[in-house]
Scaffold this motif. Structure first.
Motif, PDB file in Angstrom:
ATOM      1  N   PHE A 142      -4.919   1.261  -0.837  1.00  0.00           N
ATOM      2  CA  PHE A 142      -4.638  -0.173  -0.757  1.00  0.00           C
ATOM      3  C   PHE A 142      -5.214  -0.863  -1.987  1.00  0.00           C
ATOM      4  N   HIS A 169       2.536   1.415   3.288  1.00  0.00           N
ATOM      5  CA  HIS A 169       3.495   0.350   3.615  1.00  0.00           C
ATOM      6  C   HIS A 169       4.667   0.896   4.429  1.00  0.00           C
ATOM      7  N   SER A 229       0.838  -1.194   0.000  1.00  0.00           N
ATOM      8  CA  SER A 229       0.000   0.000   0.000  1.00  0.00           C
ATOM      9  C   SER A 229       0.870   1.240   0.000  1.00  0.00           C
ATOM     10  N   GLU A 259      -6.736  -4.361   2.178  1.00  0.00           N
ATOM     11  CA  GLU A 259      -6.884  -3.281   3.160  1.00  0.00           C
ATOM     12  C   GLU A 259      -7.032  -3.844   4.575  1.00  0.00           C
TER      13      GLU A 259
END
Length: 909
Positions: free
Chosen positions: A673, A405, A402, A678
């Motif tokens: 995401f 991240h 994502s 997610e």
């Protein structure tokens, strides 16, 4: 038994004989069939070849004379250049020196004066190579073939055209002499630098109008140029020219035209020393034309835009090209802050949706035709513009990370097996950061770690799909930060970034859409588009690059009203501070632009750094160009695909967690995401604590303090924040304690509100709702003392009695009575004037203080009195009248009833 055995033996022999006859019969049939097939093939081939020869064009003498000019059309079909009409000097065979004839024939056709148009030894070698390596892998073209091809045929590698070429070569040899054919060839071919024919080339490069003045080295250079006139241009690429010259000289030695000694002597020459100082002026749009030439040479093998009479449809937008060239030329109106005259720059503008090249800026202040084109040739280290292509793009594509991240930016990244390390450009390390933040601020360590996570092979495949070619065909650890041997051009970077802005669809950037040959045949050269990444990868990279421009390293590229995504990039030198290359690549939904600046060298010819402030030049080129070309166009924002979801995440959670209802707004970020990845778990970091119970507050008059107590779980790891406020004032924190009681001392009278909040000892952000209680502190009653220094003076001139006194005690007002009659209003000050005094009368004046605040409100103090006699009218005047100072009337003194506050703006503290 003997008869039976003989019978069986005879039977077996008969069967063997029958089988043998059958085998012979089968092989005979196969051989007959093969013969028939061969014969049919031969007849068919002969018929086809005969048809091709019969339909070959005639030898038109007018077409043998000069090359045909090519017309270049812009995106709207308007002609913007005609190539092949100027800079041509015709020569005859007698004008050719032997050294030039030897150089040309040794290079192009060593047996030219011996064959009859077809060199069969060369032909059979080419046929063998085409069988083993594929058709078109090697040609057998003689000089005669080349004259035929350039005059009558297209350069396509088709068997039909090759058959016709052989036939026409034989016909040409029967009609014209070798000398005439060589003359045609040397007058027809293109030598680069806008020079057509060998005579014009000799004058353009060496300033020699008489070809007999050519040296061996110069003749070798001219003989080698036609193979790749742009690549071997001695003005721009002297090193490549020298290598090609060496090849020609070696061929001349091999074919006995010169000796080894003569070749070695010629090889020692310095190429630049042979050239004229003044170079030919450039064509309009020369940088774009170079790209057109390159595409046609790559896609139509053997085609020549300068000699083949082509009609070339291109993607050029002349208005954009004009503006790009304006920014790359020095003028008073140019807004680009170039640091000096030495800086070079190159840029490319693409259509984001199609990949069509709208404009190319090849170099700064380019005044020479065929000048070095920094936008499409050579290349430089990409620096941090490589990060989306080699690090974050592959990580999203393959690992579905994502934009949130988390990456640990804790220290330099040590390179295994060496004493070297990869460091952030600012030499600062911030612990756990998100992928968005790391790209926003172009941090090197997180980029390399993400690259590792994605996998080197994945990263290489992803980047190659976007047109990046790695040095030695192998990716390196420093490629994600653009610091390896891999080099790129602005055209390559623009092509790669365009795919991010085009939902992951890539095709090679192109300048030519269609080519029309002289015979009317059309060839579509528009490249096919290909999906090279998921739409979620393209969108998430774009969204992060928008953050770079909005609030990261690329804010100088931000353009009001345009949704812009982009990335900065710089490179460095191992032993020198500064950057030798600067980049900016960015895009909207309409246009993609990549710009580069640099080109500095030191006294030893090594790369050198850009002067102070010069690294911002690519950003300025991008911003001014994008702003200019976007005027009047609708530029929609990038549309989020259904494969991407926006999620609110509690900042700092790792792995990501959803915020709870108690998470402060300042601790919530919105990130992207890939759908299905997610987070679903809610963070407990900011769960609210239970408030205290049993909160009480008691006022102790003896100690003038408030004692506060409450109850809470004794095992909880918490503290208690105690605050208090008087009525009408703000709450103030008094203490943070782990006890469940505290005393507030030296309190003032009034109503207090006491508040207790529970705070976690592990995280002070975790708190409870406040518990409150009120308590009143009564004001202690004081005695009201009498006034002092009561005095009354009669002012005969004004007919008044001026009464004054002093007072020291709790706040009070004063009741004044005269001869038993009380004045209608309480006096707020320390005096009063009584008018209407009657001469000859005695007045008794009584003043009584009355409390005005708190417990003393309305309490009467002790009275004080003063008697004054007013002289009668018959009394003689005094010998000397005493001057009595005028007293202020009631309410006019400094503390009177009508006193106004002083202006605060004029008060000095």
């Amino acid at each position: 038994m003997t008869e039976n055995r003989q019978s069986r033996t005879a039977s077996r022999a008969a069967r063997r004989k029958q089988k043998k006859k059958q085998k012979k019969s089968i092989w005979k049939k196969i051989l007959i069939a093969l013969a028939i097939v061969f014969l049919a093939t031969a007849i068919g081939t002969t018929a086809v070849f005969g048809y091709w020869i019969a339909t070959a064009p005639e030898l038109d003498e007018s077409k043998l004379a000069d090359p045909f000019s090519s017309s270049l059309l812009d995106k709207d079909g308007k002609e913007f250049a005609v190539l092949g009409t100027d800079n041509r000097k015709k020569i005859e065979y007698e004008d050719l020196p032997q050294v030039l004839i030897d150089a040309v024939t040794a290079t192009e056709d060593a047996r030219f004066f011996k064959h009859h148009g077809i060199d069969f030894r060369r032909l059979f070698g080419a046929i063998l190579a085409n069988i083993t390596d594929g058709f078109g892998s090697q040609g057998a073209s003689t000089i005669t073939h080349q004259v035929v091809e350039k005059s009558f045929l297209s350069p396509e590698k088709k068997i039909k055209l090759k058959v016709q070429e052989q036939w026409l070569a034989l016909k040409l040899e029967r009609k014209y002499s070798k000398e005439e054919i060589l003359e045609m060839y040397l007058n027809k071919i293109f030598y680069g630098a806008n020079s057509y024919g060998v005579a014009q080339a000799a004058e353009t490069y060496f300033g020699k109008s008489d070809l007999h003045d050519l040296t061996l080295a110069e003749a070798a250079i001219l003989a080698g140029l036609p193979q790749r006139p742009t690549a071997y241009n001695p003005f721009e690429n002297p090193d490549a020219t020298k290598k090609r010259m060496h090849t020609v000289l070696d061929l001349m030695v091999r074919h006995g035209k010169i000796t080894e000694e003569e070749a070695e002597e010629a090889k020692q020459v310095d190429i630049p020393s042979l050239l004229v100082e003044k170079r030919p002026e450039s064509n309009p749009y020369d940088a774009f034309i170079q790209q057109v030439q390159q595409e046609i040479e790559e896609k139509l093998d053997g085609a020549n835009i300068f000699t083949d009479g082509l009609t070339i449809h291109t993607t050029l937008d002349t208005s954009i090209q004009d503006y790009v060239e304006f920014l790359l030329k020095d003028s008073e109106e140019n807004p680009i802050p170039y640091p000096d005259d030495e800086m070079q720059a190159g840029m490319v503008v693409l259509d984001t949706k199609t990949g069509a090249i709208k404009a190319i800026g090849g170099s700064r202040n380019n005044e020479n035709i065929g000048g070095f084109n920094y936008a499409i040739h050579g290349g430089s280290q990409p620096g941090s513009v490589a990060k989306p292509i080699i690090a974050y793009g592959p990580a999203i594509e393959y690992n579905k990370i994502s934009t949130y991240h988390q990456i640990n930016d804790d220290k330099p990244y040590e390179i295994a097996g060496t004493d070297k390390a990869i460091r952030n450009w600012n030499r600062q390390y911030q612990g756990w950061v998100s992928a968005r933040y790391a790209l926003q601020w172009s941090l090197n360590v997180p980029a390399v770690k993400v690259f590792d996570e994605a996998g080197w092979a994945n990263a290489q495949q992803f980047a190659e799909n976007l047109g990046i070619e790695f040095a030695n065909d192998e990716i390196a650890l420093t490629d994600p930060i653009g610091g390896s041997q891999t080099e790129v051009t602005p055209l390559q970077i623009a092509g790669a970034y365009r795919a991010f802005g085009n939902e992951g669809i890539y095709n090679e950037p192109y300048a030519v859409t269609k080519v029309v040959f002289q015979d009317g045949r059309e060839v579509d050269l528009t490249p096919d588009a290909e999906v090279v990444m998921a739409d979620y990868t393209a969108y998430m990279i774009t969204d992060m690059l928008k953050t770079v421009v909005r609030e990261g390293t690329g804010t100088a590229a931000n353009i009001s009203g345009l949704p812009v995504a982009g990335k900065t990039g710089t490179t460095n030198l191992e032993h020198k501070e500064g950057s030798p290359d600067a980049w900016f690549a960015g895009y909207t939904t309409n246009f993609t632009i990549a710009a580069w600046a640099g080109g500095y060298t030191d006294e030893n010819g090594n790369r050198d750094v850009i002067p102070q402030g010069g690294t911002q030049v690519p950003i300025h080129l991008f911003r001014h160009t994008m702003q200019e070309i976007s005027q009047g166009l609708e530029t929609p924002d990038f549309e989020r695909p259904s494969s991407v979801v926006e999620v609110k995440v509690e900042k700092g959670s790792n792995p990501p967690r959803l915020p709870s209802e108690f998470t402060p707004a300042s601790e919530i970020v919105t990130e992207l995401f890939v759908k299905g990845t997610e987070p679903t778990e809610v963070s407990e970091k900011f769960d609210e604590l239970d408030p205290v119970t049993g909160l009480t507050a008691t006022y102790d008059e003896e100690t003038n303090s408030i004692h506060v107590e409450w109850k809470y779980d004794e095992e909880a790891d918490v503290s208690f924040e105690v605050s208090a406020a008087l009525a009408g004032s703000e709450m103030q924190v008094l203490s943070l304690t782990e006890d469940t009681a505290m005393t507030i001392s030296e309190v003032e009278p009034g109503e207090y509100q006491i508040q207790v909040v529970v705070v976690s000892n592990e995280d002070e952000e975790i708190r409870s709702e406040p518990a409150t209680v009120k308590v009143t502190v009564a004001e202690e009653e004081e005695n009201i003392p009498p006034v002092q220094n009561l005095n009354a003076v009669y002012d005969e001139n004004r007919g008044i009695i001026d009464v004054t006194w002093s007072y020291q005690g709790p706040p009070a007002a004063f009741e004044v009575s005269v001869n038993g009659q009380v004045h209608s209003n309480l006096v707020q000050g320390n005096g009063i004037e009584i008018s209407g005094a009657v001469p000859g009368t005695t007045y008794q004046i009584i003043v009584t203080p009355i409390g005005q605040r708190g417990a003393n409100e309305g309490v009467r103090g002790e009275s004080a009195s003063f008697t004054i006699d007013i002289p009668g009218e018959t009394s003689p005047p005094p010998e000397e009248e005493e001057e009595i100072p005028e007293q202020p009337a009631d309410g006019e003194n400094g503390e009177g009833e009508n006193e106004q506050p002083q202006d605060e703006d004029n008060v000095e503290e």
